[in-house]
Design a protein around this motif. Structure first.
Motif, PDB file in Angstrom:
ATOM      1  N   PRO A 195       9.205   4.685  -3.817  1.00  0.00           N
ATOM      2  CA  PRO A 195       8.085   5.573  -3.474  1.00  0.00           C
ATOM      3  C   PRO A 195       7.893   6.695  -4.487  1.00  0.00           C
ATOM      4  O   PRO A 195       8.848   7.199  -5.077  1.00  0.00           O
ATOM      5  N   GLU A 196       6.629   7.052  -4.658  1.00  0.00           N
ATOM      6  CA  GLU A 196       6.279   8.130  -5.583  1.00  0.00           C
ATOM      7  C   GLU A 196       5.964   9.428  -4.853  1.00  0.00           C
ATOM      8  O   GLU A 196       5.848  10.477  -5.477  1.00  0.00           O
ATOM      9  N   ALA A 197       5.783   9.349  -3.528  1.00  0.00           N
ATOM     10  CA  ALA A 197       5.494  10.540  -2.731  1.00  0.00           C
ATOM     11  C   ALA A 197       6.044  10.325  -1.328  1.00  0.00           C
ATOM     12  O   ALA A 197       6.247   9.187  -0.889  1.00  0.00           O
ATOM     13  N   ALA A 198       6.292  11.415  -0.621  1.00  0.00           N
ATOM     14  CA  ALA A 198       6.851  11.331   0.723  1.00  0.00           C
ATOM     15  C   ALA A 198       5.814  10.798   1.710  1.00  0.00           C
ATOM     16  O   ALA A 198       4.610  10.959   1.518  1.00  0.00           O
ATOM     17  N   GLY A 199       6.306  10.150   2.768  1.00  0.00           N
ATOM     18  CA  GLY A 199       5.425   9.644   3.811  1.00  0.00           C
ATOM     19  C   GLY A 199       5.496   8.134   3.941  1.00  0.00           C
ATOM     20  O   GLY A 199       6.333   7.465   3.320  1.00  0.00           O
ATOM     21  N   LEU A 200       4.602   7.586   4.760  1.00  0.00           N
ATOM     22  CA  LEU A 200       4.535   6.142   4.974  1.00  0.00           C
ATOM     23  C   LEU A 200       3.938   5.453   3.754  1.00  0.00           C
ATOM     24  O   LEU A 200       2.903   5.869   3.236  1.00  0.00           O
ATOM     25  N   VAL A 201       4.605   4.390   3.302  1.00  0.00           N
ATOM     26  CA  VAL A 201       4.100   3.568   2.203  1.00  0.00           C
ATOM     27  C   VAL A 201       3.844   2.176   2.774  1.00  0.00           C
ATOM     28  O   VAL A 201       4.716   1.600   3.427  1.00  0.00           O
ATOM     29  N   GLU A 202       2.649   1.634   2.508  1.00  0.00           N
ATOM     30  CA  GLU A 202       2.263   0.398   3.187  1.00  0.00           C
ATOM     31  C   GLU A 202       1.279  -0.405   2.349  1.00  0.00           C
ATOM     32  O   GLU A 202       0.386   0.149   1.722  1.00  0.00           O
ATOM     33  N   GLU A 203       1.469  -1.717   2.325  1.00  0.00           N
ATOM     34  CA  GLU A 203       0.520  -2.632   1.694  1.00  0.00           C
ATOM     35  C   GLU A 203       0.792  -4.031   2.230  1.00  0.00           C
ATOM     36  O   GLU A 203       1.823  -4.270   2.869  1.00  0.00           O
ATOM     37  N   VAL A 204      -0.141  -4.945   1.984  1.00  0.00           N
ATOM     38  CA  VAL A 204      -0.017  -6.310   2.496  1.00  0.00           C
ATOM     39  C   VAL A 204       0.298  -7.262   1.354  1.00  0.00           C
ATOM     40  O   VAL A 204      -0.371  -7.249   0.311  1.00  0.00           O
ATOM     41  N   LEU A 205       1.321  -8.071   1.568  1.00  0.00           N
ATOM     42  CA  LEU A 205       1.691  -9.127   0.631  1.00  0.00           C
ATOM     43  C   LEU A 205       0.995 -10.411   1.077  1.00  0.00           C
ATOM     44  O   LEU A 205       1.018 -10.757   2.261  1.00  0.00           O
TER      45      LEU A 205
END
Length: 226
Positions: A195-205
């Motif tokens: 991660p590059e920033a705090a918080g939720l990181v989300e994407e679809v594969l």
């Protein structure tokens, strides 16, 4: 029976809380064309379609547009306007805090009607619809593996394994597509989160299959950055 009642009373007296009820998504969810706005459809969930949820997350799996997070009304209904064309596949998920429903994948028809996405190899090509990666501090890396189970009668050709939209925090470490799985063979996909920033990181594969029949497996990747 008395022993069970006694144990239940004892647990209640000790302040043991029941497990939280997860959100659910179902009922009647419809789509309609937005006449003033070309290339946009209205996605609406009727009352009761989102249960135990305070929001619904929507993402177009065939476009790189940002996902939407829309509120759920007290009666369980919701509504969203999103960029989509006929043939586009939309993933929806009911959410409450950190709890998530099973994702629902629908396809927009020519009349903007939403129909269940076709999964012709659902009985023999099994992939979990979500993958949660371990929490990682900003700049650090965590890893997770996704298992692809193949029990079809013939070989399975996987053409591509790629993110729906660019997401620098995620990287597909292995394997490199295209490749072929023999009947009964399994493999694992390694995903890393930096991660590059705090918080939720989300994407679809998106896992795209060309043989023995065209098919797709979307997998929502997510993790928390500290």
């Amino acid at each position: 029976m008395r022993r069970l009642l006694f144990i239940a009373a004892l647990l209640a007296g000790c302040g043991v809380n029941p497990l939280p009820v997860p959100p659910e998504l179902g009922g009647e969810i419809s789509g309609s064309t937005c006449l003033p706005c070309d290339g946009t459809i209205r996605v609406a969930g009727e009352p009761g379609s989102a249960k135990n949820a305070d929001a619904v997350w929507l993402v177009n799996l065939d476009r790189q547009s940002e996902p939407l997070l829309v509120p759920v009304a007290n009666d369980g209904s919701f509504e969203a306007l999103m960029d989509a064309l006929p043939g586009d596949e939309i993933r929806l998920q009911a959410r409450r805090d950190e709890l998530r429903s099973v994702p629902l994948d629908l396809v927009a028809t020519v009349d903007a009607v939403l129909e269940p996405a076709a999964r012709p190899l659902a009985d023999c090509f099994v992939v979990e619809p979500e993958l949660e990666l371990d929490d990682a501090t900003v700049g650090a890396t965590s890893f997770a593996t996704l298992t692809l189970s193949h029990d079809c009668d013939t070989s399975l050709t996987i053409d591509s394994i790629a993110l729906r939209a660019p997401a620098p925090a995620f990287e597909i470490a292995a394997p490199v597509a295209p490749f072929v799985l023999a009947p009964g063979e399994t493999t694992t996909v390694t995903i890393q989160l930096t991660p590059e920033a705090a918080g939720l990181v989300e994407e679809v594969l998106l896992i795209e299959v060309s043989s023995p029949e065209p098919d797709r497996r979307p997998v929502t990747l997510f993790g928390i950055a500290d």
